[in-house]
Design a protein around this motif. Structure first.
Motif, short mmCIF file in Angstrom:
data_model
loop_
_atom_site.label_atom_id
_atom_site.label_comp_id
_atom_site.label_asym_id
_atom_site.label_seq_id
_atom_site.Cartn_x
_atom_site.Cartn_y
_atom_site.Cartn_z
N TYR A 1 0.82 -1.21 0.00
CA TYR A 1 0.00 0.00 0.00
C TYR A 1 0.85 1.25 0.00
O TYR A 1 0.74 2.11 -0.88
N VAL A 2 1.72 1.37 1.02
CA VAL A 2 2.46 2.62 1.15
C VAL A 2 3.48 2.75 0.04
O VAL A 2 3.66 3.82 -0.55
N GLY A 3 4.17 1.62 -0.28
CA GLY A 3 5.21 1.72 -1.30
C GLY A 3 4.66 1.76 -2.70
O GLY A 3 5.22 2.42 -3.56
N GLY A 4 3.55 1.06 -2.95
CA GLY A 4 3.07 0.96 -4.31
C GLY A 4 1.90 1.86 -4.62
O GLY A 4 1.99 2.76 -5.45
N ILE A 5 0.77 1.61 -3.93
CA ILE A 5 -0.47 2.27 -4.30
C ILE A 5 -0.39 3.77 -4.09
O ILE A 5 -0.81 4.57 -4.95
N LEU A 6 0.21 4.18 -2.96
CA LEU A 6 0.24 5.60 -2.65
C LEU A 6 1.09 6.37 -3.65
O LEU A 6 0.72 7.45 -4.12
N VAL A 7 2.23 5.76 -4.02
CA VAL A 7 3.08 6.41 -5.02
C VAL A 7 2.34 6.50 -6.35
O VAL A 7 2.40 7.53 -7.04
N LEU A 8 1.59 5.43 -6.69
CA LEU A 8 0.80 5.46 -7.92
C LEU A 8 -0.23 6.58 -7.88
O LEU A 8 -0.41 7.32 -8.87
N ILE A 9 -0.92 6.73 -6.74
CA ILE A 9 -1.95 7.76 -6.64
C ILE A 9 -1.33 9.14 -6.79
O ILE A 9 -1.84 10.01 -7.53
N LEU A 10 -0.20 9.36 -6.10
CA LEU A 10 0.47 10.66 -6.21
C LEU A 10 0.89 10.93 -7.66
O LEU A 10 0.72 12.03 -8.17
N PHE A 11 1.40 9.88 -8.31
CA PHE A 11 1.84 9.98 -9.69
C PHE A 11 0.67 10.40 -10.59
O PHE A 11 0.79 11.34 -11.39
N ALA A 12 -0.47 9.70 -10.43
CA ALA A 12 -1.63 10.02 -11.25
C ALA A 12 -2.11 11.43 -10.97
O ALA A 12 -2.50 12.16 -11.89
N PHE A 13 -2.04 11.84 -9.70
CA PHE A 13 -2.49 13.18 -9.36
C PHE A 13 -1.60 14.23 -10.02
O PHE A 13 -2.08 15.21 -10.58
N MET A 14 -0.28 13.99 -9.96
CA MET A 14 0.63 14.96 -10.57
C MET A 14 0.44 15.02 -12.08
O MET A 14 0.56 16.07 -12.69
N LEU A 15 0.13 13.87 -12.70
CA LEU A 15 -0.03 13.86 -14.15
C LEU A 15 -1.33 14.51 -14.59
O LEU A 15 -1.42 15.04 -15.69
N SER A 16 -2.38 14.44 -13.73
CA SER A 16 -3.66 14.94 -14.20
C SER A 16 -3.79 16.45 -13.99
O SER A 16 -4.79 17.03 -14.36
N GLY A 17 -2.82 17.07 -13.36
CA GLY A 17 -2.62 18.49 -13.50
C GLY A 17 -3.57 19.43 -12.80
O GLY A 17 -4.18 19.11 -11.80
N LYS A 18 -3.71 20.62 -13.38
CA LYS A 18 -4.31 21.76 -12.70
C LYS A 18 -5.81 21.61 -12.52
O LYS A 18 -6.37 22.09 -11.54
N GLU A 19 -6.47 20.96 -13.48
CA GLU A 19 -7.93 20.92 -13.46
C GLU A 19 -8.46 20.28 -12.19
O GLU A 19 -9.47 20.71 -11.64
N THR A 20 -7.77 19.25 -11.70
CA THR A 20 -8.24 18.59 -10.47
C THR A 20 -8.22 19.56 -9.31
O THR A 20 -9.11 19.57 -8.48
N LEU A 21 -7.20 20.41 -9.28
CA LEU A 21 -7.14 21.40 -8.20
C LEU A 21 -8.28 22.39 -8.33
O LEU A 21 -8.88 22.79 -7.34
N ASN A 22 -8.62 22.78 -9.56
CA ASN A 22 -9.67 23.77 -9.75
C ASN A 22 -11.01 23.30 -9.21
O ASN A 22 -11.73 24.06 -8.59
N THR A 23 -11.33 22.02 -9.47
CA THR A 23 -12.62 21.53 -8.97
C THR A 23 -12.65 21.56 -7.46
O THR A 23 -13.69 21.78 -6.86
N ILE A 24 -11.49 21.34 -6.82
CA ILE A 24 -11.47 21.40 -5.37
C ILE A 24 -11.70 22.82 -4.90
O ILE A 24 -12.46 23.09 -3.96
N MET A 25 -11.03 23.78 -5.55
CA MET A 25 -11.10 25.15 -5.08
C MET A 25 -12.50 25.73 -5.19
O MET A 25 -12.87 26.63 -4.45
#
Lengths: 182, 101
Positions: free
Chosen positions: A62-86
């Protein structure tokens, strides 16, 4: 109150508090890093349930694999994800989250009721297992037993999982491939 | 000795937090985290009951299988999310409402 019990309450408090923070914070990156803490506290709970091998697996996968994957996907999907949060309001629970909150709170009440009715400590098979000394003692080393069982009793699910992992690997590689221009 | 009921209550609470995240969030990654929380609640139950099976290790073994399956699910789901982002420029599941062609 024994030390194990105190540790259990501390771990479960840390786990639930960080999970609540994950659920209610507005900052996505911060919620992902708090999810990290939730997973570590869960590994601690597994240790307290005398499943040390599962706890180590939890940390590695979980910590070594899945979490790094989630962070990776988040960084790749860019600014739009942040905008929906804001765009969400600053309130603790905005109005359109009330149905979800009510639903999950009522579901929690139902579950707690059911747990109180079941009274898991006095189930028949658990009493039998304690009477036959089939429960794991705190000083037992279970990893060897798990390894032997994995290669004998649970060989079929093991092979099925390995085939499924290969399918998932190929599928993920295929999905994230660039499309041919034809 | 930690009683089984304590484990069940903690995992029920974790499950409901995951349920809340799945229903209320508008971001596919956060929904995925909610699913992970629910899976972890189930794994906690498996491990807690697995304490009473020393010879066959049923609970711990299937907890391991569940962890591996969760990893596979997450890898595929993240690949899908990246593809959806490429196609729609958003990962809000409420806004993804068209097929490919």
């Amino acid at each position: 109150m024994s030390l194990a019990q105190i540790m259990f309450y501390v771990m479960s408090f840390v786990m639930l508090a960080s999970a609540l923070f994950v659920a209610f914070t507005k900052n996505l990156v911060r919620s992902i890093f708090m999810f990290f803490i939730t997973l570590f506290a869960l590994a601690g709970l597994y240790v307290l349930a005398l499943a040390d091998f599962v706890a180590i697996t939890q940390i590695v996968i979980y910590v070594g694999g899945i979490l790094v994957l989630i962070l990776f996907a988040f960084m790749l999907s860019g600014k739009e994800t942040l905008n929906t949060i804001m765009q969400q309001r600053k309130q603790f629970i905005s109005l359109k989250n009330v149905p979800a909150f009510l639903f999950s709170a009522l579901f929690l009440i139902v579950l707690i009721n059911m747990i109180a009715k079941v009274d898991a400590n006095n189930l028949y098979w658990i009493k039998k297992s304690v009477a036959m000394k089939n429960n794991i003692q705190p000083d037992a080393a279970m990893t060897e037993n798990i390894g032997v069982n994995l290669m004998t009793n649970y060989l079929l699910p093991f092979e099925a999982v390995s085939i499924l992992l290969m399918i998932a690997l190929i599928g993920a590689a295929h999905l994230s491939r660039k499309e041919d221009s034809q | 000795m930690i009683s089984l009921t304590d484990f069940l209550v903690v995992s029920a609470a974790l499950f409901c937090i995951g349920l809340y995240m799945i229903i209320s969030k508008q971001n596919a990654i956060q929904i995925l985290i909610g699913i992970e929380l629910m899976l972890n609640a189930a794994i906690l139950n498996l491990v807690a009951f697995g304490k009473f099976d020393r010879f066959n290790n049923g609970g711990q073994m299937f907890a391991l299988f569940a962890i591996v399956l969760a990893a596979a699910t997450t890898a595929v789901a993240l690949a899908i999310i990246l593809n959806v982002y490429k196609q729609y420029k958003t990962i809000d599941p409420g806004k993804v409402d068209r097929l490919k062609d």
